[in-house]
Design a protein around this motif. Sequence first.
Motif, mmCIF file in Angstrom:
data_model
loop_
_atom_site.group_PDB
_atom_site.id
_atom_site.type_symbol
_atom_site.label_atom_id
_atom_site.label_comp_id
_atom_site.label_asym_id
_atom_site.label_seq_id
_atom_site.Cartn_x
_atom_site.Cartn_y
_atom_site.Cartn_z
ATOM 1 N N UNK A 199 0.834 -1.189 0.000
ATOM 2 C CA UNK A 199 0.000 0.000 0.000
ATOM 3 C C UNK A 199 0.872 1.243 0.000
ATOM 4 N N UNK A 200 1.112 1.777 -1.211
ATOM 5 C CA UNK A 200 1.881 3.004 -1.331
ATOM 6 C C UNK A 200 0.969 4.219 -1.501
ATOM 7 N N UNK A 201 -0.341 3.997 -1.375
ATOM 8 C CA UNK A 201 -1.283 5.056 -1.698
ATOM 9 C C UNK A 201 -1.121 6.289 -0.837
ATOM 10 N N UNK A 202 -0.726 6.118 0.435
ATOM 11 C CA UNK A 202 -0.644 7.263 1.335
ATOM 12 C C UNK A 202 0.758 7.855 1.414
ATOM 13 N N UNK A 203 1.660 7.327 0.652
ATOM 14 C CA UNK A 203 3.024 7.828 0.695
ATOM 15 C C UNK A 203 3.234 8.855 -0.401
ATOM 16 N N UNK A 222 12.614 6.524 -0.803
ATOM 17 C CA UNK A 222 13.434 6.143 0.344
ATOM 18 C C UNK A 222 13.211 4.678 0.720
ATOM 19 N N UNK A 223 11.947 4.258 0.716
ATOM 20 C CA UNK A 223 11.645 2.854 1.016
ATOM 21 C C UNK A 223 12.223 1.917 -0.038
ATOM 22 N N UNK A 224 12.139 2.341 -1.296
ATOM 23 C CA UNK A 224 12.659 1.520 -2.395
ATOM 24 C C UNK A 224 14.174 1.376 -2.281
ATOM 25 N N UNK A 240 15.960 1.490 0.480
ATOM 26 C CA UNK A 240 16.230 0.586 1.597
ATOM 27 C C UNK A 240 15.958 -0.864 1.215
ATOM 28 N N UNK A 241 14.899 -1.079 0.451
ATOM 29 C CA UNK A 241 14.556 -2.431 0.011
ATOM 30 C C UNK A 241 15.624 -2.997 -0.919
ATOM 31 N N UNK A 242 16.171 -2.136 -1.778
ATOM 32 C CA UNK A 242 17.241 -2.565 -2.687
ATOM 33 C C UNK A 242 18.501 -2.924 -1.910
ATOM 34 N N UNK A 243 18.846 -2.121 -0.916
ATOM 35 C CA UNK A 243 20.019 -2.400 -0.081
ATOM 36 C C UNK A 243 19.848 -3.712 0.674
ATOM 37 N N UNK A 244 18.650 -3.982 1.149
ATOM 38 C CA UNK A 244 18.376 -5.217 1.877
ATOM 39 C C UNK A 244 18.524 -6.426 0.962
ATOM 40 N N UNK A 245 18.069 -6.293 -0.280
ATOM 41 C CA UNK A 245 18.201 -7.397 -1.243
ATOM 42 C C UNK A 245 19.667 -7.721 -1.496
ATOM 43 N N UNK A 246 20.499 -6.682 -1.629
ATOM 44 C CA UNK A 246 21.937 -6.896 -1.857
ATOM 45 C C UNK A 246 22.567 -7.629 -0.676
ATOM 46 N N UNK A 247 22.122 -7.329 0.530
ATOM 47 C CA UNK A 247 22.662 -8.000 1.720
ATOM 48 C C UNK A 247 22.230 -9.466 1.776
ATOM 49 N N UNK A 271 15.746 10.323 -6.102
ATOM 50 C CA UNK A 271 15.554 10.823 -4.743
ATOM 51 C C UNK A 271 16.112 12.232 -4.591
ATOM 52 N N UNK A 272 17.277 12.467 -5.152
ATOM 53 C CA UNK A 272 17.887 13.796 -5.077
ATOM 54 C C UNK A 272 17.034 14.848 -5.780
#
Length: 442
Positions: free
Chosen positions: A26-30, A37-39, A41-48, A68-69
């Motif tokens: 549910x990204x509707x409220x973001x 930012x969430x994406x 973090x999710x990418x960094x977690x996948x690499x780990x 993001x910038x």
Amino acid sequence: MCFRTRTLSSKKYQICYLITYRSNKNYGNMDELEKAQNLLAETAQLAKSDPTLIRVCQKLSRKIKADLQFLQRHRHKTNTNTHDLTSSNVPYLSGVLRVIKESNQVQDVICDMRKYGIIADVICDNGKTWKKVIARNPQSLHLIWAGKGQYGTKDVVKKACKYADCAKLHSEISPPQVVCVFCNGVTYDMAEALESKGILVDGERVDVSQEVIDKLVGVFSESSDDSDSDDNDYRSFGAPNQMNLSPPSSLSIAEALPLDQAKCIEEIRELPSYEKVFLDITTMLVYISDVCNGGCEFEFTEKILLEQAAAERRGSALKTISPNMTDRLLVTCQSAMDDYWGIVNVMAGEEETRRARELSDRITVVADTMSARFASLAASGQIKERSKVIFGTADCLKCEILTSNEGFVRAAAAQDIHIPAILHQPRALSEQKKVQGSKHSQ
């Protein structure tokens, strides 16, 4: 996330496989910034969690950070267009991440294939699959396909057909499977158009909205006075034009070779790829090497042979090449065979020489016939003339090639020439080098 797939059709001509999925997150409220930012973090977690994906996740992270910038710079500006903050690349990049997670053996992401004028969003299955992610609304996609999009917008159906043609150009022997991933669905009419081109469509299909139909009726009415062509049917507006793409040419065989050799080469070219395989010098040496035929238990004085014997004890090189030589026509070129026997005559022991003769009797030797695209390869540390001739002849014959020359394969890929190679570990001739009476201690 709900990801619906089904087994590919048995029809060999269908090389494009379109998948549709929807995210349950549910990204509707973001806002877009929080999504990015969430994406990230999710990418960094996948690499780990999966070290094999570190490089592709780093590349994807750079794309997310750039978005993001931009969002951070413009978030608090009063003169920023709302469209800039709501139409970022985050949905597309999120789709790329989802496809990475659902794919096997991912090699690259957002790969700019300038030679073909396309971008493959995910290259996976050891390069055998190209995936394209499309995150737009299906109604908007339908309008574009039907000719009602804004100037410069690209029709997805045409693009999918271009991907299929480029995949064939990429490798005549074993073209990559093209997969178009629609993140938000596809209309029934577009799906039918894609299927009519031999492209499979799988996933949720949606009706064309009344609003889109009204717009398309307007287009139809405006064009009906100009032509009575069937092209006025809005469902055919997206039909792709005939592309001016042709496979890489080869040097003229008939003009350069005697008739019997030319006929032999043409017959090999016409065989399907699974019925033939080209043997590099390195493969022939592995096949006859003593270290691959029981000699790996001996000690050696030379470091390279010690290392190869140890590698052979861990995993046999023959287990890679033998299955790919079974029930297939074995082919090599004259230069490879001459160099092979040059090595055998100097280095081989008695049993290795016997195996060399037996293998030679199984191989069809053709004249050196380098394809035009290999002739154009620029020389480098890994691109030697002899290798160009050998690999170029395999290319001319439309054969997969068994080889341990990974350096040449990578160097050729850097010049946009991708080789359908079956790679294996190298092995040297060792029979005359082993220390008699001295075996490796377990």
